[in-house]
Structure formats: C-alpha cells, structure tokens
Design a protein around this motif. Structure first.
Motif, PDB file in Angstrom:
ATOM      1  N   ASP A  52      42.518  40.471  44.701  1.00 37.95           N
ATOM      2  CA  ASP A  52      41.369  41.158  45.277  1.00 37.95           C
ATOM      3  C   ASP A  52      40.108  41.039  44.430  1.00 37.95           C
ATOM      4  N   PHE A  53      40.240  40.725  43.150  1.00 42.03           N
ATOM      5  CA  PHE A  53      39.056  40.604  42.291  1.00 42.03           C
ATOM      6  C   PHE A  53      38.345  39.274  42.521  1.00 42.03           C
ATOM      7  N   SER A  54      39.075  38.174  42.420  1.00 49.29           N
ATOM      8  CA  SER A  54      38.468  36.849  42.542  1.00 49.29           C
ATOM      9  C   SER A  54      38.538  36.287  43.955  1.00 49.29           C
ATOM     10  N   ARG A  55      39.233  36.969  44.876  1.00 44.99           N
ATOM     11  CA  ARG A  55      39.474  36.507  46.251  1.00 44.99           C
ATOM     12  C   ARG A  55      40.331  35.245  46.290  1.00 44.99           C
ATOM     13  N   GLU A  56      40.944  34.880  45.174  1.00 45.48           N
ATOM     14  CA  GLU A  56      41.772  33.679  45.140  1.00 45.48           C
ATOM     15  C   GLU A  56      43.062  33.904  45.909  1.00 45.48           C
ATOM     16  N   CYS A  57      43.421  32.936  46.746  1.00 42.10           N
ATOM     17  CA  CYS A  57      44.712  32.978  47.436  1.00 42.10           C
ATOM     18  C   CYS A  57      45.770  32.442  46.487  1.00 42.10           C
ATOM     19  N   LEU A  58      46.650  33.307  46.025  1.00 37.67           N
ATOM     20  CA  LEU A  58      47.623  32.923  45.013  1.00 37.67           C
ATOM     21  C   LEU A  58      48.736  32.065  45.591  1.00 37.67           C
ATOM     22  N   THR A  59      49.157  32.353  46.796  1.00 35.54           N
ATOM     23  CA  THR A  59      50.196  31.550  47.441  1.00 35.54           C
ATOM     24  C   THR A  59      50.193  31.838  48.924  1.00 35.54           C
ATOM     25  N   MET A  60      50.689  30.864  49.692  1.00 40.14           N
ATOM     26  CA  MET A  60      50.959  31.045  51.120  1.00 40.14           C
ATOM     27  C   MET A  60      52.318  30.409  51.409  1.00 40.14           C
TER      28      MET A  60
END
Length: 295
Positions: free
Chosen positions: A133-141
């Motif tokens: 939620d901080f960087s908006r990075e999608c960690l995995t899908m």
C-alpha cells in the motif's frame, strides 16, 4: 361494561343484557393450574438446547411426562421469551478493528484480494493479487483455477522470505482468507485486519488496483489456456511496476517511487487530477490534512 356500570349506574345483569352477553361470561374468573415447575423445566431445557424451538422442547418434556397441547406449549414458550434468534450470517474472523492510518514505509501494510475471469472455453480462473500500500507495487499475482487458504499461506510465506514480514495485512472476509490455515499462519506473526462486510472502500488500495487490472489487462485479452493467462498477466504486472506512471505517485512507477523514498517517511505527492480534493498549502505553511489517492 365498566363504563355502563360506573357512568350510568346500571347493574351487571342489565349491562350484560344491553351488550348482549351472559352475565356468567362477565363474572368468569380463569382458574389455571400452577405451571411454575413446568415453566422452570422448560427454561432449563431451553438453556441446554439453545437452538431448539418450542416443538422439540415439547417432545423432550413429553418424554419426561409433561403432556400438553401445542397451544399451551407455545403460550408458555412465548411468555418465557425463549424464542430462538435467527442467526445473522456465518461466523467471521474479526482480526484487528483498530483504525488504519496511511502506511509510511515499504512493507508496513499489504493488501490482498481475489479477481476472477474466464478462459475462452468458459472455464473460470482466479487471481490472487497482493499489493504494497505504500509504494503501490504489485508484489505477486497468482493465477490458478483454485486458490484456497493453504495456497494463500504458501504464497505469503514465499513473499515474506524474499521481502520480510509486513506489520499488517488487509483483506476482506472471504472464506479463503478466514480459513484456519491463514489464521494459524498469522498468529504471533502479523496483524491481520478484516474490513467490514460489504464495504470494499475500506480496502481502497487493492480495489483500485483490481479495477486497473481488469480495465487494462483482463478486458483487453481473450485467454485460451491457463498458461497463456499466466504469461500475459505476469507481463502486465511487470509493466505496472516498472513502466506505467501512477498519478498518485507523481507520475513515477512503483519501483521508482520505492527507490526514491526508501525507508523514509511518506512524502505527500500531489496527483494529476484537474480539481484536487484538497488545495495544496502555500509555501511555508504547514497543513495538518493531506489527501492521497488510492490508485
């Protein structure tokens, strides 16, 4: 009857004749048996069998020799206020209910959710999306036809080994995320916050991500095979993290924003909306209110 007798001074017999009833009906006094012992036993059985209605309780009383018709049984049942309350829904894991503040560093808060889509032959598959939620990075899908609680734990374990454990994880009350496997994994490891049922806005970061995933990827492709879906979705995730500019991050990508911020406290980034929700404070003036977009 009382008004005729009191206001007009009529006798009971004459008042009854005027009303058209026999005076024995007016003078009748009910003589009910003492049901205190029966009421006590009914309350005891209802306490032992809290989900039993009056019929089942009546069967238990009949086994003990207390026979009565259904009308009397129901009358005692209602007078003792033993009605079974209808359940409001399935039991849900509560997690933490403390108000959530905006994350200030990477790995402080993750959001989880599922997205569904179909292959060209109609078979359904699901996507487990995890976002910082901080960087908006999608960690995995994670793309598969079935994603249960054990699989969720396996993916979380893999992510925490690679990136470290977040302070809090936010999700809805789906059965996969409230399973015993997930609850056991989270104990003494991470604070798990379940949003209120029917209020996805409480998990706005992942909901914003889901809308972009569906609009920019899922609605743009027809997937023939599950392996093809995995390749296309993973390619879109890489583009989302490394190429796609985000208005809420000052036109930076999540990776660029994370590298720029590092572990420093979150710096306000003003988006590209034509009319901002909050006016930017003038230089040299400190504002205690800040608005950050979720997408």
């Amino acid at each position: 009857m009382n008004r005729l007798i009191e206001q007009h001074g009529l006798s009971q017999r004459r008042a009854c004749r005027l009303v058209g009833i026999d005076h024995s009906i007016w003078r009748y006094q009910p003589r009910r048996a003492d049901d205190s012992a029966l009421r006590q036993r009914l309350r005891e059985l209802a306490q032992e069998r809290r989900r039993f209605g009056y019929r089942r309780l009546g069967w238990l009383l009949a086994r003990e020799g207390h026979t009565m018709n259904s009308k009397k049984l129901y009358r005692l049942y209602r007078e003792e206020k033993l009605m079974v309350r209808r359940r409001g829904g399935r039991k849900r894991a509560l997690g933490t209910r403390a108000p959530m503040a905006l994350p200030l560093t990477i790995n402080q808060r993750w959001s989880l959710d599922f997205v569904s889509d179909t292959l060209s032959d109609g078979r359904r598959f699901r996507i487990l999306a995890i976002v910082d939620d901080f960087s908006r990075e999608c960690l995995t899908m994670v793309v598969d036809t079935s994603l249960g609680g054990v699989r969720v734990v396996r993916e979380l374990e893999r992510l925490t080994l690679a990136r470290g454990t977040p302070q809090i994880i936010v999700s809805d009350n789906g059965t996969e995320l409230t399973s015993s496997a997930v609850l056991r994994w989270a104990i003494d490891r991470v604070a798990w916050h379940y949003i209120q049922p029917g209020k996805p806005v409480q998990n706005a970061f992942i909901e914003s991500f889901n809308s972009r995933l569906r609009d920019e990827c899922l609605n743009e492709h027809v997937f023939v095979r599950l392996s093809e879906a995995r390749e296309i979705i993973e390619a879109w995730r890489h583009d989302y993290n490394h190429v796609r500019p985000h208005s809420s991050l000052g036109a930076l990508t999540p990776i660029e924003f994370a590298q720029q911020q590092g572990d420093r406290p979150l710096e306000p980034v003003w988006g590209s909306a034509a009319v901002p929700l909050l006016n930017r404070p003038a230089k040299g003036i400190t504002s205690t209110d800040s608005t950050y977009n979720c997408g």
